[in-house]
Design an enzyme around this catalytic site. Structure first.
Site, PDB file in Angstrom:
ATOM      1  N   LYS A 193     -64.583 -70.352  65.844  1.00  0.00           N
ATOM      2  CA  LYS A 193     -63.910 -69.131  66.290  1.00  0.00           C
ATOM      3  C   LYS A 193     -63.533 -69.238  67.770  1.00  0.00           C
ATOM      4  O   LYS A 193     -62.440 -68.845  68.179  1.00  0.00           O
ATOM      5  CB  LYS A 193     -64.824 -67.922  66.048  1.00  0.00           C
ATOM      6  N   VAL A 230     -63.974 -62.777  49.323  1.00  0.00           N
ATOM      7  CA  VAL A 230     -62.996 -62.014  50.119  1.00  0.00           C
ATOM      8  C   VAL A 230     -61.761 -61.695  49.273  1.00  0.00           C
ATOM      9  O   VAL A 230     -61.209 -60.594  49.344  1.00  0.00           O
ATOM     10  CB  VAL A 230     -62.607 -62.785  51.410  1.00  0.00           C
ATOM     11  N   GLU A 285     -72.447 -67.839  55.667  1.00  0.00           N
ATOM     12  CA  GLU A 285     -71.486 -68.719  55.004  1.00  0.00           C
ATOM     13  C   GLU A 285     -72.138 -69.320  53.760  1.00  0.00           C
ATOM     14  O   GLU A 285     -73.375 -69.391  53.669  1.00  0.00           O
ATOM     15  CB  GLU A 285     -71.102 -69.881  55.936  1.00  0.00           C
ATOM     16  N   ALA A 331     -45.161 -70.549  42.408  1.00  0.00           N
ATOM     17  CA  ALA A 331     -45.196 -69.551  43.488  1.00  0.00           C
ATOM     18  C   ALA A 331     -44.339 -70.011  44.668  1.00  0.00           C
ATOM     19  O   ALA A 331     -43.571 -69.226  45.243  1.00  0.00           O
ATOM     20  CB  ALA A 331     -46.640 -69.332  43.938  1.00  0.00           C
TER      21      ALA A 331
HETATM   22  N1  HSE Z   1     -70.570 -66.142  58.374  1.00  0.00           N
HETATM   23  C1  HSE Z   1     -69.734 -65.460  59.313  1.00  0.00           C
HETATM   24  C2  HSE Z   1     -70.595 -64.574  60.185  1.00  0.00           C
HETATM   25  C3  HSE Z   1     -68.710 -64.611  58.622  1.00  0.00           C
HETATM   26  O1  HSE Z   1     -71.783 -64.452  59.945  1.00  0.00           O
HETATM   27  O2  HSE Z   1     -70.069 -64.011  61.159  1.00  0.00           O
HETATM   28  C4  HSE Z   1     -67.384 -65.297  58.513  1.00  0.00           C
HETATM   29  O3  HSE Z   1     -66.847 -65.672  59.741  1.00  0.00           O
END
Ligand code: HSE
Length: 308
Positions: free
Chosen positions: A190, A11, A175, A48
């Site tokens: 999440k 990312v 992941e 930093a």
């Molecule tokens: N591995 C996660 C997904 C992406 O498949 O949604 C990062 O949150």
């Protein structure tokens, strides 16, 4: 805006490319983002942290669901130093949300986490901004692209779970440790973040009843299809009849006609039910490192616009 990137994996690299690619677009609103520091696992962050010209830290350390480290300590340090923090690391929000938010407020800086609950899917920020002044009563969602892709693939081609997982890994959305996806922990993390932030509930990962998709077979998927349903890995936070908040992640058979039924491939969706704004469903958003980086950039732009 001078930024430091902490943790420069997939990312982070995508963010560097994107900052270059979107330079002209950002310049139209007088936003010039300069990556002043890239801090890897073995680098010292002290220079930093002490830099008065540094505005924000972008924390892209890998999610550690057990204790949020090392991202959590970086977030504490940069917020304490008066720098905005934008993060894609779910672990530090899972383990430190309230503390970090209080710290940000004390220091007069922002904590932005739009990437943590589905990347490009505007889930948490939509909940914060567009459901302001309303109480969210329940949250339901397909929050993991990898498992949705696997279930879709099993349905479309009749293949077994392991073959579909291999394909998701080739695509780069799983992941680094795909058990976090397929055993439901990514969805649980999440869901937990959404519940803590949007419903102001003090819950932990131990409160989430988690079941992944590993045990589903091609035959299960086919039976669901014959019944006019599709399996989806659904995360849900809702109050039961006795008023107790229940958090679950499990594969569910979703009937045709349900708003989650058409969410295919790597897509994600979230449904909020509120007391005064009704029901809101958000669906879609690209998956992968560039869309994840784009959702980090979106938070930086929102800070610049003073929207966060
Ligand atoms: N591995 C996660 C997904 C992406 O498949 O949604 C990062 O949150």
């Amino acid at each position: 805006m001078n930024i430091a990137i902490i943790g420069c994996g997939g990312v982070g690299k995508a963010l560097l490319e994107l900052l270059e690619r979107q330079q002209n677009l950002l310049a139209k609103e007088n936003l010039y983002i300069n990556v002043k520091y890239i801090i890897g696992r073995h680098d010292d962050a002290r220079v930093a942290l002490a830099d008065p010209e540094l505005d924000a830290a972008v924390i892209l350390t890998p999610t550690n669901k057990d204790n949020g480290q090392p991202g959590l300590d970086y977030a504490r340090a940069f917020l304490s130093a008066g720098k905005h923090v934008v993060t894609a690391d779910k672990g530090l929000i899972i383990h430190g949300y309230r503390e970090l938010q209080d710290l940000a407020e004390t220091k007069g800086v922002k904590l932005a986490m739009g990437c943590t609950t589905g990347g490009a899917l505007p889930s948490i920020n939509a909940g914060i901004f567009d459901m302001a002044g309303s109480s969210i009563l329940s949250i339901e969602g397909i929050l993991n692209g990898t498992t949705n892709f696997i279930l879709d693939e099993m349905e479309a081609s009749g293949c077994e779970y392991a073959d579909a997982l291999a394909k998701a890994q080739q695509d780069g959305i799983a992941e680094a440790d795909p058990t976090l996806d397929v055993e439901g922990w990514d969805t649980a993390g999440k869901l937990l973040i959404l519940t803590k932030v949007l419903m102001d509930e003090r819950v932990t990962l131990d409160d989430v009843q988690v079941e992944g998709i590993c045990r589903l077979t091609a035959a299960d998927i086919q039976r669901a299809t014959e019944n006019g349903c599709r399996y989806k890995l659904v995360g849900r936070a809702a109050f039961d009849a006795s008023g107790k908040l229940k958090l679950t992640v499990k594969p569910e058979q979703i009937p045709e006609g349900n708003l989650l039924y058409p969410v295919g491939g790597k897509n994600k969706a979230v449904r909020y039910v509120s007391d005064t704004l009704g029901e809101l469903v958000i669906m879609g958003g690209a998956s992968g490192t560039t869309p994840a980086a784009a959702s980090v950039l979106r938070d930086l732009v929102s800070i610049h616009r003073k929207r966060i």
